[in-house]
Design a protein around this motif. Structure first.
Motif, PDB file in Angstrom:
ATOM      1  N   TRP A  38     -39.281 -18.790 -10.524  1.00  0.00           N
ATOM      2  CA  TRP A  38     -38.359 -19.647  -9.766  1.00  0.00           C
ATOM      3  C   TRP A  38     -37.250 -20.173 -10.669  1.00  0.00           C
ATOM      4  O   TRP A  38     -36.081 -20.199 -10.283  1.00  0.00           O
ATOM      5  N   LEU A  39     -37.617 -20.542 -11.898  1.00  0.00           N
ATOM      6  CA  LEU A  39     -36.684 -21.209 -12.794  1.00  0.00           C
ATOM      7  C   LEU A  39     -35.510 -20.312 -13.181  1.00  0.00           C
ATOM      8  O   LEU A  39     -34.381 -20.797 -13.347  1.00  0.00           O
ATOM      9  N   GLN A  40     -35.750 -19.031 -13.311  1.00  0.00           N
ATOM     10  CA  GLN A  40     -34.677 -18.143 -13.753  1.00  0.00           C
ATOM     11  C   GLN A  40     -33.552 -18.017 -12.722  1.00  0.00           C
ATOM     12  O   GLN A  40     -32.469 -17.536 -13.041  1.00  0.00           O
ATOM     13  N   LEU A  43     -32.381 -29.383 -14.640  1.00  0.00           N
ATOM     14  CA  LEU A  43     -33.812 -29.617 -14.496  1.00  0.00           C
ATOM     15  C   LEU A  43     -34.439 -30.020 -15.824  1.00  0.00           C
ATOM     16  O   LEU A  43     -33.987 -29.610 -16.892  1.00  0.00           O
ATOM     17  N   ILE A  44     -35.491 -30.813 -15.732  1.00  0.00           N
ATOM     18  CA  ILE A  44     -36.287 -31.203 -16.896  1.00  0.00           C
ATOM     19  C   ILE A  44     -37.644 -30.526 -16.758  1.00  0.00           C
ATOM     20  O   ILE A  44     -38.402 -30.816 -15.829  1.00  0.00           O
ATOM     21  N   VAL A  45     -37.905 -29.604 -17.662  1.00  0.00           N
ATOM     22  CA  VAL A  45     -39.159 -28.850 -17.628  1.00  0.00           C
ATOM     23  C   VAL A  45     -40.071 -29.374 -18.725  1.00  0.00           C
ATOM     24  O   VAL A  45     -39.704 -29.393 -19.904  1.00  0.00           O
ATOM     25  N   ILE A  73     -45.951 -22.230 -28.023  1.00  0.00           N
ATOM     26  CA  ILE A  73     -44.608 -22.463 -27.488  1.00  0.00           C
ATOM     27  C   ILE A  73     -43.926 -21.141 -27.160  1.00  0.00           C
ATOM     28  O   ILE A  73     -43.247 -21.019 -26.128  1.00  0.00           O
ATOM     29  N   ASP A  74     -44.100 -20.130 -27.993  1.00  0.00           N
ATOM     30  CA  ASP A  74     -43.464 -18.838 -27.719  1.00  0.00           C
ATOM     31  C   ASP A  74     -44.013 -18.219 -26.440  1.00  0.00           C
ATOM     32  O   ASP A  74     -43.259 -17.638 -25.636  1.00  0.00           O
ATOM     33  N   ALA A  75     -45.317 -18.345 -26.228  1.00  0.00           N
ATOM     34  CA  ALA A  75     -45.921 -17.806 -25.008  1.00  0.00           C
ATOM     35  C   ALA A  75     -45.442 -18.570 -23.777  1.00  0.00           C
ATOM     36  O   ALA A  75     -45.146 -17.975 -22.733  1.00  0.00           O
ATOM     37  N   SER A  76     -45.340 -19.905 -23.891  1.00  0.00           N
ATOM     38  CA  SER A  76     -44.865 -20.702 -22.757  1.00  0.00           C
ATOM     39  C   SER A  76     -43.411 -20.380 -22.431  1.00  0.00           C
ATOM     40  O   SER A  76     -43.036 -20.264 -21.257  1.00  0.00           O
ATOM     41  N   LEU A  77     -42.575 -20.239 -23.446  1.00  0.00           N
ATOM     42  CA  LEU A  77     -41.168 -19.903 -23.212  1.00  0.00           C
ATOM     43  C   LEU A  77     -41.038 -18.550 -22.506  1.00  0.00           C
ATOM     44  O   LEU A  77     -40.208 -18.383 -21.604  1.00  0.00           O
ATOM     45  N   LEU A 132     -42.232 -19.006 -18.848  1.00  0.00           N
ATOM     46  CA  LEU A 132     -41.304 -19.848 -18.089  1.00  0.00           C
ATOM     47  C   LEU A 132     -39.899 -19.241 -18.001  1.00  0.00           C
ATOM     48  O   LEU A 132     -39.042 -19.789 -17.303  1.00  0.00           O
ATOM     49  N   LYS A 133     -39.678 -18.158 -18.730  1.00  0.00           N
ATOM     50  CA  LYS A 133     -38.377 -17.463 -18.692  1.00  0.00           C
ATOM     51  C   LYS A 133     -37.216 -18.422 -18.992  1.00  0.00           C
ATOM     52  O   LYS A 133     -36.215 -18.485 -18.283  1.00  0.00           O
ATOM     53  N   THR A 134     -37.399 -19.190 -20.057  1.00  0.00           N
ATOM     54  CA  THR A 134     -36.371 -20.141 -20.471  1.00  0.00           C
ATOM     55  C   THR A 134     -36.280 -20.141 -21.992  1.00  0.00           C
ATOM     56  O   THR A 134     -37.213 -19.700 -22.677  1.00  0.00           O
ATOM     57  N   ASP A 135     -35.167 -20.614 -22.507  1.00  0.00           N
ATOM     58  CA  ASP A 135     -34.961 -20.649 -23.957  1.00  0.00           C
ATOM     59  C   ASP A 135     -35.493 -21.924 -24.599  1.00  0.00           C
ATOM     60  O   ASP A 135     -35.641 -21.978 -25.824  1.00  0.00           O
TER      61      ASP A 135
END
Length: 343
Positions: free
Chosen positions: A72-74, A81-83, A112-116, A119-122
């Protein structure tokens, strides 16, 4: 919808945060997108996730919630937004997460790398330690047990890694969760002494059934400018009243042994009293419970979660409920009779 500064950070979070722990277990990707779209349309700008979600935690579903939110976020305007997400703490099993989760430098970088990626975010706006690396009582346990001590990563070392992640642009701010007054104070002192990032927030349980935050954490967080993201404001759904007549089709009936904090002897009596008060005030018990949490001066944002759109709409409708002093005194009278039955 009001927007409030989260601790001493530059984050302005909506007074309601959307929790997502059902995404991937009870909610499909389509359900998740519908909930997220609706919440944002009502002014919610903060979305709370965790690498271990959905719940109950399982090896074959771990990370699925972040994946659903990422899809959804991408498609969204990211800077609006605050994720917030969380790294899994130590001492509660879940060996499928990095062979046994810890808050070490190697594991933080991997998490953190796996979550990023999921979540498809930088970047993550608020990266939280889901629960402490050290031995602490939590999730319904209220007594500290020195015999349960274990090897732990020093707090200053944990903060040093988060500082590196901030420098790298992977996270913006650091938060705690399921912490104690001692823990918050130690994180603040370590940050100040070593010139490292201060924690911006704490995510702890707070509801009509669990007001223990008021005792030591409220003062600590006020003096150190740490914002509270209050989770379980409905006590795993118990404060909606749906379990009073054994007709509640919620997580506590679907998943055996789930939500033990809210299966304690005095909970049902307290829930019934708050439900009766809500009836007298011509309010649904859900609205009373959420309006109470939102009314507390130390709550920056209240985390709501839902498995259906009807529940989500009702939760957000609590924004229209304001409790006056007389109502608050009636709540306090029940609290004095049944103080914190689900700490």
């Amino acid at each position: 919808m009001e927007y409030r500064q989260l601790g001493n950070s530059d984050l302005m979070v909506s007074e309601i945060t959307l929790g997502t722990m059902t995404f991937g277990e009870q909610n499909s990707p389509e359900d998740a997108a519908q909930q997220l779209d609706y919440a944002v349309s009502r002014g919610v700008n903060c979305i709370d996730v965790a690498e271990m979600y959905p719940v109950p935690p399982r090896a074959n579903t771990q990370g699925r919630t972040e994946e659903y939110v990422g899809r959804w976020l991408q498609k969204q305007q990211r800077d609006k937004l605050i994720v917030a997400t969380k790294i899994t703490g130590a001492g509660r099993g879940m060996e499928w997460i990095r062979g046994g989760p810890r808050i070490t430098a190697k594991q933080i970088h991997a998490a953190i790398d796996a979550s990023l990626t999921r979540l498809k975010t930088d970047y993550i706006d608020l990266y939280q330690i889901h629960w402490p690396d050290r031995n602490v009582p939590m999730f319904g346990s209220s007594e500290f047990d020195p015999s349960a001590e274990r090897v732990t990563t020093p707090i200053v070392e944990q903060l040093s890694v988060f500082a590196d992640l901030i420098q790298a642009g992977k996270i913006r701010h650091v938060g705690l969760s399921n912490e104690t007054p001692w823990g918050v104070s130690q994180f603040i002192s370590a940050a100040d002494d070593a010139g490292l990032p201060r924690v911006a927030s704490i995510q702890n349980a707070y509801s009509l059934l669990n007001r223990t935050f008021e005792y030591g954490l409220a003062e600590t967080c006020y003096r150190e400018q740490v914002g509270l993201l209050a989770y379980s404001p409905l006590g795993f759904g118990t404060l909606s009243g749906k379990y009073l007549n054994d007709d509640g089709a919620g997580r506590m009936t679907l998943f055996s042994g789930f939500g033990q904090r809210y299966n304690k002897p005095a909970v049902t009596t307290a829930v019934a009293a708050y439900a009766e008060l809500a009836k007298q005030l011509n309010l649904h018990p859900t609205l009373l419970a959420l309006a109470f949490v939102r009314s507390r001066w130390f709550v920056t944002s209240t985390i709501i979660g839902a498995t259906s759109m009807a529940q989500l709409k009702q939760n957000l409708d609590s924004l229209d409920v304001q409790l006056d002093e007389a109502m608050l005194q009636q709540i306090q009278a029940i609290h004095l009779r049944s103080p914190n039955p689900a700490p």
